[in-house]
Motif scaffolding. Structure first.
Motif, PDB file in Angstrom:
ATOM      1  N   ASP A  12       0.813  -1.210   0.000  1.00 22.61           N
ATOM      2  CA  ASP A  12       0.000   0.000   0.000  1.00 22.61           C
ATOM      3  C   ASP A  12       0.849   1.264   0.000  1.00 22.61           C
ATOM      4  O   ASP A  12       0.344   2.350  -0.292  1.00 22.61           O
ATOM      5  CB  ASP A  12      -0.911   0.014   1.234  1.00 22.61           C
ATOM      6  CG  ASP A  12      -1.836  -1.200   1.273  1.00 22.61           C
ATOM      7  OD1 ASP A  12      -2.307  -1.613   0.201  1.00 22.61           O
ATOM      8  OD2 ASP A  12      -2.067  -1.735   2.376  1.00 22.61           O
ATOM      9  N   ARG A  29      -5.630  -4.518   6.421  1.00 17.27           N
ATOM     10  CA  ARG A  29      -6.342  -4.759   5.173  1.00 17.27           C
ATOM     11  C   ARG A  29      -5.964  -6.136   4.621  1.00 17.27           C
ATOM     12  O   ARG A  29      -6.824  -6.871   4.121  1.00 17.27           O
ATOM     13  CB  ARG A  29      -6.027  -3.658   4.161  1.00 17.27           C
ATOM     14  CG  ARG A  29      -6.640  -3.875   2.769  1.00 17.27           C
ATOM     15  CD  ARG A  29      -8.149  -4.011   2.822  1.00 17.27           C
ATOM     16  NE  ARG A  29      -8.807  -2.793   3.281  1.00 17.27           N
ATOM     17  CZ  ARG A  29     -10.081  -2.728   3.639  1.00 17.27           C
ATOM     18  NH1 ARG A  29     -10.822  -3.840   3.635  1.00 17.27           N
ATOM     19  NH2 ARG A  29     -10.612  -1.591   4.039  1.00 17.27           N
ATOM     20  N   ASP A  88     -14.634  -2.084   8.500  1.00 12.94           N
ATOM     21  CA  ASP A  88     -13.891  -1.928   7.251  1.00 12.94           C
ATOM     22  C   ASP A  88     -13.265  -0.548   7.128  1.00 12.94           C
ATOM     23  O   ASP A  88     -12.255  -0.370   6.449  1.00 12.94           O
ATOM     24  CB  ASP A  88     -14.820  -2.181   6.051  1.00 12.94           C
ATOM     25  CG  ASP A  88     -14.313  -3.321   5.191  1.00 12.94           C
ATOM     26  OD1 ASP A  88     -13.098  -3.588   5.229  1.00 12.94           O
ATOM     27  OD2 ASP A  88     -15.117  -3.954   4.485  1.00 12.94           O
ATOM     28  N   SER A  89     -13.882   0.440   7.762  1.00 10.15           N
ATOM     29  CA  SER A  89     -13.343   1.797   7.822  1.00 10.15           C
ATOM     30  C   SER A  89     -13.719   2.373   9.180  1.00 10.15           C
ATOM     31  O   SER A  89     -14.594   1.830   9.874  1.00 10.15           O
ATOM     32  CB  SER A  89     -13.901   2.652   6.684  1.00 10.15           C
ATOM     33  OG  SER A  89     -15.320   2.699   6.736  1.00 10.15           O
ATOM     34  N   SER A 128      -5.181   0.230  14.060  1.00 10.51           N
ATOM     35  CA  SER A 128      -5.347   0.607  12.664  1.00 10.51           C
ATOM     36  C   SER A 128      -4.000   0.913  12.049  1.00 10.51           C
ATOM     37  O   SER A 128      -3.080   1.365  12.723  1.00 10.51           O
ATOM     38  CB  SER A 128      -6.249   1.850  12.567  1.00 10.51           C
ATOM     39  OG  SER A 128      -6.347   2.292  11.250  1.00 10.51           O
ATOM     40  N   GLU A 162     -10.133   6.604   5.954  1.00 10.41           N
ATOM     41  CA  GLU A 162     -11.348   6.037   5.376  1.00 10.41           C
ATOM     42  C   GLU A 162     -11.127   4.690   4.707  1.00 10.41           C
ATOM     43  O   GLU A 162     -12.031   3.872   4.631  1.00 10.41           O
ATOM     44  CB  GLU A 162     -11.955   7.032   4.374  1.00 10.41           C
ATOM     45  CG  GLU A 162     -12.663   8.196   5.035  1.00 10.41           C
ATOM     46  CD  GLU A 162     -13.744   7.751   6.012  1.00 10.41           C
ATOM     47  OE1 GLU A 162     -14.552   6.874   5.645  1.00 10.41           O
ATOM     48  OE2 GLU A 162     -13.766   8.251   7.147  1.00 10.41           O
ATOM     49  N   ASP A 163      -9.925   4.450   4.189  1.00  8.29           N
ATOM     50  CA  ASP A 163      -9.683   3.196   3.466  1.00  8.29           C
ATOM     51  C   ASP A 163      -8.948   2.170   4.312  1.00  8.29           C
ATOM     52  O   ASP A 163      -8.381   1.213   3.794  1.00  8.29           O
ATOM     53  CB  ASP A 163      -8.899   3.466   2.181  1.00  8.29           C
ATOM     54  CG  ASP A 163      -7.532   4.097   2.456  1.00  8.29           C
ATOM     55  OD1 ASP A 163      -7.293   4.519   3.606  1.00  8.29           O
ATOM     56  OD2 ASP A 163      -6.720   4.178   1.510  1.00  8.29           O
ATOM     57  N   SER A 164      -8.950   2.349   5.635  1.00  9.29           N
ATOM     58  CA  SER A 164      -8.207   1.443   6.518  1.00  9.29           C
ATOM     59  C   SER A 164      -9.141   0.776   7.511  1.00  9.29           C
ATOM     60  O   SER A 164      -9.979   1.442   8.132  1.00  9.29           O
ATOM     61  CB  SER A 164      -7.132   2.220   7.281  1.00  9.29           C
ATOM     62  OG  SER A 164      -6.459   1.379   8.185  1.00  9.29           O
TER      63      SER A 164
END
Length: 670
Positions: free
Chosen positions: A409, A481, A561-562, A583, A588-590
């Motif tokens: 990522d 993720r 998921d977020s 986290s 938002e995408d983590s």
């Protein structure tokens, strides 16, 4: 150097009713064949199948052979029955060499068990109790006794009992340590490499004029500056294909070892006397164990997987690491050599059909000098995507390549250990193996899927202080993720009724029950870890056993998921949101994972997308520890919903067992 005809083997490899694969290496061109025999009580063995080998020449004095034996009967080889095998190495003008004429059936530790006439094995039928050995991390100069000796003793006690005898063995990573070679071993190893591959091997690595000219413990700068690796024990790092090949032979056959090791005064370089003496003692212990190690490999169908040390520590740890190594001609070739040797000595026997003629011809053509196209060799091995495979157990076992199929990522962030292409292939493999939804599945992952909360917090704290290379930041939970991707693949795409996880890597043994819930779908796991087979000294053993008595037995987390909405904001809440273990970043995408108590503090009302629970199972015994720090090999028995894990440990005073029994069920897990 006077090399024996048989350099290593025979090693039993992929074994199923339709075919039995045997691997061996020779120092000269021979025609290899084998036969499988049934062993009726008190009568002569009866032929059950035969076959010839495919031979690949890799160097002037190195041939590898994979012999495929097929059954005489259309129904296949019999299951749940003791079978034997013999090999024949044919040379022009000479009688074929067999297991007996090679001298492998005599001596203090013959290749057979007890009064059995030959090496033996069994193929388990469907829905019968399954017995498997597993383990990882076998460092020849590691401290302690080789735990594969305990495995050999176990097989010796039940050699004729197919219901108790192991019908397979999974070596889950670090079968050799390419980046951590003892000072006493590097000179004999370098000489063996030249003997196998010829004098050109000495200068075969771009950027290194002569490997033999490098001093003992003197390769660090080349490895770091030219190969762009980050291993911290790279003084004698393997580099040429010949060196990797020599290390495999030394790991599997005591006859390949030098008559004696040089004294420290005979070694040019910066070798410490105390360290050298310790390594020599540990190597001598490894050499004494090798006849028993060889017997285990010859009598147990063996399946392998690579981890970092089979190539180099930190291999593909981050995108930046991978790019730097690939862009270096030295690093690119060393990794290609490591993968080529893994194919020749390990990977080929795992799944012979995964390697087509084009692959074999490119690798063998370059190494033998017939087609000296180094770019094609490097490119093929760096781009190859078929290292994952399934083993023919019941239930089937999916062996995951979590080293070459990673996704990244960011340049320095933790990798997703199994990227999108790797997950697609894994699903295809499981379906091709005949697995149906709602049936059990076994999965081999080099690193454990479910770690310890304490360790995860420590790693995610230290990565910001020290960087990813100092702490091996590559657990499944290092990239949340990537963890969620794995769980979605299992829970939603494959949908087994339950999942048995076999792992190593961490240098201790441990047992765990776990569950992972995605919406309304729950998957139950039994995770069994066996590591290392030869690695632990007294201090490490004591520290791990003590730590295992202090760890929390149960650990739960809720996941989204977020990031979820938080009603409460305070200094405590802010610290929780910034806590790295929850986290990769609060973005938002983590994904975000929180302990139930933190959910209350933050005032999160949003229903979770995931629920995870882990319960660590202590072995039996009043003073047992969750963690087993001694050198160990795992023995797994699966019978219905009951799984028994015996960690076979080997010490100076003999072998012992740490036994844990797990019954699959929902209690305590949801």
């Amino acid at each position: 150097m006077n090399l024996p005809v048989l350099l290593a083997g025979p090693i039993l490899r992929r074994t199923e009713p339709s075919a039995v694969a045997l691997w061996l290496a020779t120092s000269e061109a021979v025609e290899a064949s084998a036969r499988v025999l049934r062993l009726p009580d008190r009568s002569e063995p009866v032929p059950a199948g035969s076959g010839r080998g495919r031979t690949v020449r890799l160097g002037p004095r190195l041939w590898v052979h994979l012999v495929t034996v097929t059954p005489d009967e259309t129904a296949g080889f019999p299951v749940d029955e003791l079978l034997a095998y013999d090999v024949a190495l044919a040379r022009p003008g000479s009688e074929p060499l067999t297991v007996r004429s090679l001298g492998l059936l005599s001596g203090p530790v013959p290749l057979r068990y007890g009064d059995l006439p030959l090496p033996t094995f069994c193929i388990r039928g469907a829905r019968t109790p399954l017995n498997l050995l597993h383990g990882s991390c076998r460092l020849l100069h590691g401290a302690g006794e080789d735990a594969l000796v305990a495995a050999d003793e176990t097989i010796e006690r039940c050699a004729r009992d197919v219901d108790r005898r192991p019908s397979g063995m999974f070596l889950t990573g670090d079968q050799i340590y390419a980046d951590d070679v003892a000072a006493a071993m590097i000179r004999p190893l370098r000489a063996l490499a030249t003997e196998l591959m010829g004098p050109d091997d000495d200068g075969s690595v771009p950027g290194v004029a002569s490997l033999s000219a490098l001093p003992v413990d003197g390769r660090d700068e080349i490895v770091r500056e030219r190969a762009r690796f980050s291993s911290d024990r790279a003084g004698n790092h393997l580099m040429s294909f010949g060196e990797f090949a020599a290390m495999y032979l030394l790991a599997w056959n005591e006859a390949m070892w030098p008559p004696s090791f040089p004294s420290v005064t005979e070694l040019p370089g910066r070798v410490g006397r105390r360290k050298y003496a310790t390594q020599r003692r540990n190597l001598e212990a490894a050499q004494r164990a090798l006849p028993r190690v060889r017997r285990v490999l010859a009598n147990t169908p063996t399946y392998t997987n690579f981890d970092d040390h089979d190539t180099t520590d930190d291999w593909n740890l981050t995108q930046a690491w991978r790019t730097a190594a690939h862009d270096s001609p030295t690093g690119r070739r060393v990794i290609a050599n490591a993968l080529a040797s893994y194919w020749a000595f390990q990977g080929w026997g795992n799944a012979p059909r995964a390697f087509d003629d084009a692959f074999i011809d490119t690798v063998a053509g370059f190494l033998s000098g017939d087609r000296p196209d180094g770019d094609a060799y490097d490119s093929l091995l760096w781009s190859f995507e078929r290292w994952s495979y399934t083993a023919p157990t019941d239930p089937p076992t999916l062996v995951l390549d979590t080293r070459t199929q990673r996704d990244y990522d960011s340049p320095e962030g933790a990798a997703r250990l199994l990227g999108e292409r790797g997950r697609r292939r894994a699903v295809e493999l499981v379906r091709a193996a005949g697995h149906r939804r709602g049936e059990p599945l076994a999965v081999v992952s080099a690193v454990p899927v479910f770690g310890f909360e304490l360790q995860e917090r420590r790693q995610k704290y230290l990565v910001d202080k020290l960087g990813p290379y100092e702490i091996d930041f590559e657990a499944w939970h290092s990239n949340l993720r990537g963890l969620v991707d794995l769980m979605k693949m299992l829970v939603e795409d494959i949908q087994p009724s339950s999942c048995l996880l076999l792992s190593g890597d961490v240098h201790y043994g441990v047992n765990a029950r776990a569950s992972f819930v995605i919406e309304d779908k729950t998957l139950l796991f039994t995770q069994l870890v066996s590591s290392g087979q030869k690695h632990a000294g007294a201090a490490a053993k004591t520290a791990l056993n003590t730590l295992g008595r202090l760890l929390r037995r149960k650990h739960e987390r809720l996941g989204w998921d977020s990031p979820p909405e938080c009603r409460r904001h305070s200094s405590i809440a802010d610290r929780i949101m910034l806590r790295a273990v929850n986290s990769d970043e609060w973005a938002e995408d983590s994904p975000v994972f929180l302990a139930p108590r933190d959910v209350k503090v933050l005032g999160v009302d949003q229903p979770p997308d995931f629920r995870e629970c882990r319960i660590y199972v202590r072995p039996k015994g009043r003073n047992s520890s969750i963690l087993v720090g001694e050198n160990n090999t795992g023995l797994v028995r699966v019978e219905g919903d009951e799984i028994t894990h015996r960690l076979l440990v080997r010490g100076k005073h003999g072998s012992r067992e740490h036994v844990a029994t797990i019954v699959l069920g929902l209690q305590e897990l949801v």
